[in-house]
Design a protein around this motif. Sequence first.
Motif, short mmCIF file in Angstrom:
data_model
loop_
_atom_site.label_atom_id
_atom_site.label_comp_id
_atom_site.label_asym_id
_atom_site.label_seq_id
_atom_site.Cartn_x
_atom_site.Cartn_y
_atom_site.Cartn_z
N LEU A 1 0.84 -1.20 0.00
CA LEU A 1 0.00 0.00 0.00
C LEU A 1 0.87 1.25 0.00
CD1 LEU A 1 -2.82 1.24 0.11
CD2 LEU A 1 -2.72 1.02 2.62
N GLN A 2 1.94 1.24 0.80
CA GLN A 2 2.88 2.37 0.78
C GLN A 2 3.47 2.54 -0.62
OE1 GLN A 2 5.51 1.15 4.03
NE2 GLN A 2 4.95 3.03 5.09
N CYS A 3 3.82 1.45 -1.25
CA CYS A 3 4.40 1.51 -2.60
C CYS A 3 3.38 2.06 -3.61
CB CYS A 3 4.89 0.13 -3.05
SG CYS A 3 6.42 -0.38 -2.23
N ARG A 4 2.13 1.69 -3.46
CA ARG A 4 1.10 2.23 -4.36
C ARG A 4 0.99 3.75 -4.20
NH1 ARG A 4 -4.37 -0.61 -3.99
NH2 ARG A 4 -4.80 0.82 -5.72
N TRP A 5 1.08 4.23 -2.95
CA TRP A 5 1.06 5.67 -2.72
C TRP A 5 2.32 6.33 -3.27
CZ3 TRP A 5 -2.68 8.96 -1.86
CH2 TRP A 5 -3.88 8.47 -1.35
N ASP A 6 3.46 5.67 -3.11
CA ASP A 6 4.71 6.19 -3.69
C ASP A 6 4.56 6.37 -5.19
OD1 ASP A 6 5.94 6.13 -1.19
OD2 ASP A 6 6.95 4.22 -1.55
N ALA A 7 3.93 5.40 -5.84
CA ALA A 7 3.79 5.44 -7.29
C ALA A 7 2.91 6.60 -7.77
CB ALA A 7 3.22 4.12 -7.80
N THR A 8 2.01 7.08 -6.90
CA THR A 8 1.16 8.21 -7.31
C THR A 8 1.95 9.50 -7.34
OG1 THR A 8 0.40 8.73 -5.07
CG2 THR A 8 -0.92 7.14 -6.34
N GLY A 9 3.15 9.51 -6.75
CA GLY A 9 3.97 10.71 -6.71
C GLY A 9 5.03 10.77 -7.80
N ILE B 1 8.22 10.32 -9.37
CA ILE B 1 9.60 9.95 -9.02
C ILE B 1 9.68 9.35 -7.61
CG2 ILE B 1 10.26 12.20 -8.13
CD1 ILE B 1 12.47 9.89 -10.28
N ASP B 2 8.69 9.63 -6.77
CA ASP B 2 8.67 9.07 -5.42
C ASP B 2 8.57 7.55 -5.43
OD1 ASP B 2 8.81 11.62 -4.44
OD2 ASP B 2 6.68 11.78 -3.96
N ALA B 3 8.22 6.96 -6.57
CA ALA B 3 8.10 5.51 -6.65
C ALA B 3 9.41 4.81 -6.30
CB ALA B 3 7.65 5.11 -8.06
N ILE B 4 10.53 5.50 -6.41
CA ILE B 4 11.83 4.92 -6.07
C ILE B 4 11.89 4.56 -4.58
CG2 ILE B 4 13.09 7.05 -5.54
CD1 ILE B 4 14.47 4.34 -7.78
N PHE B 5 11.09 5.26 -3.74
CA PHE B 5 11.07 4.97 -2.30
C PHE B 5 10.57 3.56 -2.02
CE2 PHE B 5 10.64 9.71 -1.92
CZ PHE B 5 11.93 9.91 -1.44
N CYS B 6 9.78 3.01 -2.93
CA CYS B 6 9.26 1.66 -2.75
C CYS B 6 10.40 0.65 -2.61
CB CYS B 6 8.36 1.29 -3.93
SG CYS B 6 7.64 -0.35 -3.77
N LEU B 7 11.50 0.90 -3.26
CA LEU B 7 12.64 -0.02 -3.16
C LEU B 7 13.17 -0.14 -1.74
CD1 LEU B 7 14.60 0.99 -6.38
CD2 LEU B 7 13.19 -1.06 -6.03
N LEU B 8 12.97 0.91 -0.93
CA LEU B 8 13.51 0.92 0.43
C LEU B 8 12.47 0.60 1.51
CD1 LEU B 8 15.65 4.16 0.06
CD2 LEU B 8 16.39 1.79 -0.19
N ARG B 9 11.20 0.57 1.15
CA ARG B 9 10.12 0.39 2.13
C ARG B 9 10.32 -0.79 3.07
NH1 ARG B 9 7.57 4.94 3.24
NH2 ARG B 9 6.83 5.94 1.35
N PRO B 10 10.61 -1.99 2.58
CA PRO B 10 10.73 -3.12 3.53
C PRO B 10 11.86 -2.96 4.52
CG PRO B 10 10.54 -3.91 1.28
CD PRO B 10 10.74 -2.44 1.20
N PHE B 11 12.85 -2.18 4.17
CA PHE B 11 14.02 -2.02 5.04
C PHE B 11 13.87 -0.87 6.02
CE2 PHE B 11 15.33 -3.46 0.76
CZ PHE B 11 15.65 -4.77 1.08
N THR B 12 12.91 0.03 5.77
CA THR B 12 12.74 1.20 6.61
C THR B 12 11.42 1.20 7.39
OG1 THR B 12 11.77 2.47 4.79
CG2 THR B 12 14.16 2.63 5.11
N THR B 13 10.55 0.26 7.10
CA THR B 13 9.24 0.22 7.78
C THR B 13 9.31 -0.73 8.95
OG1 THR B 13 8.07 0.70 5.74
CG2 THR B 13 6.80 -0.30 7.47
#
Length: 156
Positions: A134-142, A144-156
């Motif tokens: 769900l966080q990645c889906r929100w990242d994708a709506t932004g 270039i912010d979609a790149i944050f999805c790559l780090l989500r499992p390591f920072t959440t």
Amino acid sequence: MIGMRSIAVLFVIAWFVFAFFDLNFDRDVFRAYTASEVVDYDPDEGQPRLLPRAVMEYRVQQGGVVGRIGDSVSEYEDCTVFDRDNWSCKHSDESGTFGARQGEFFSRSNLDKFPHLDYLDEEETLSRFRYIMLQCRWDATGGIDAIFCLLRPFTT
């Protein structure tokens, strides 16, 4: 020598392992992943229906439970604790009950006493993987912010 393809495969494996499993080595901490309905949700805008909320951490102890959301810490003493995955607490103002039953988080508002808390029933408990997706889906709506999805499992 390890090639770029091997590094990419190892990263993908690590991403899924960290996304599926809460690698929390503190045996007394229970994490709850929740999301709430988007206010004024419009499916035509391409945004998800749910908005991820802050991850709630509960340190489960025999005498009670200490909750932490971000920098905010609350102590709950009116609790029944069996173990980390089975416990419940009441808010001191009797506005509701929350806890974990067989590792699943729950929260119930006392609508008889506090009918204005009816909106809280729109909150959903998610698995860690679903929360990260769900966080990645929100990242994708932004964009270039979609790149944050790559780090989500390591920072959440």
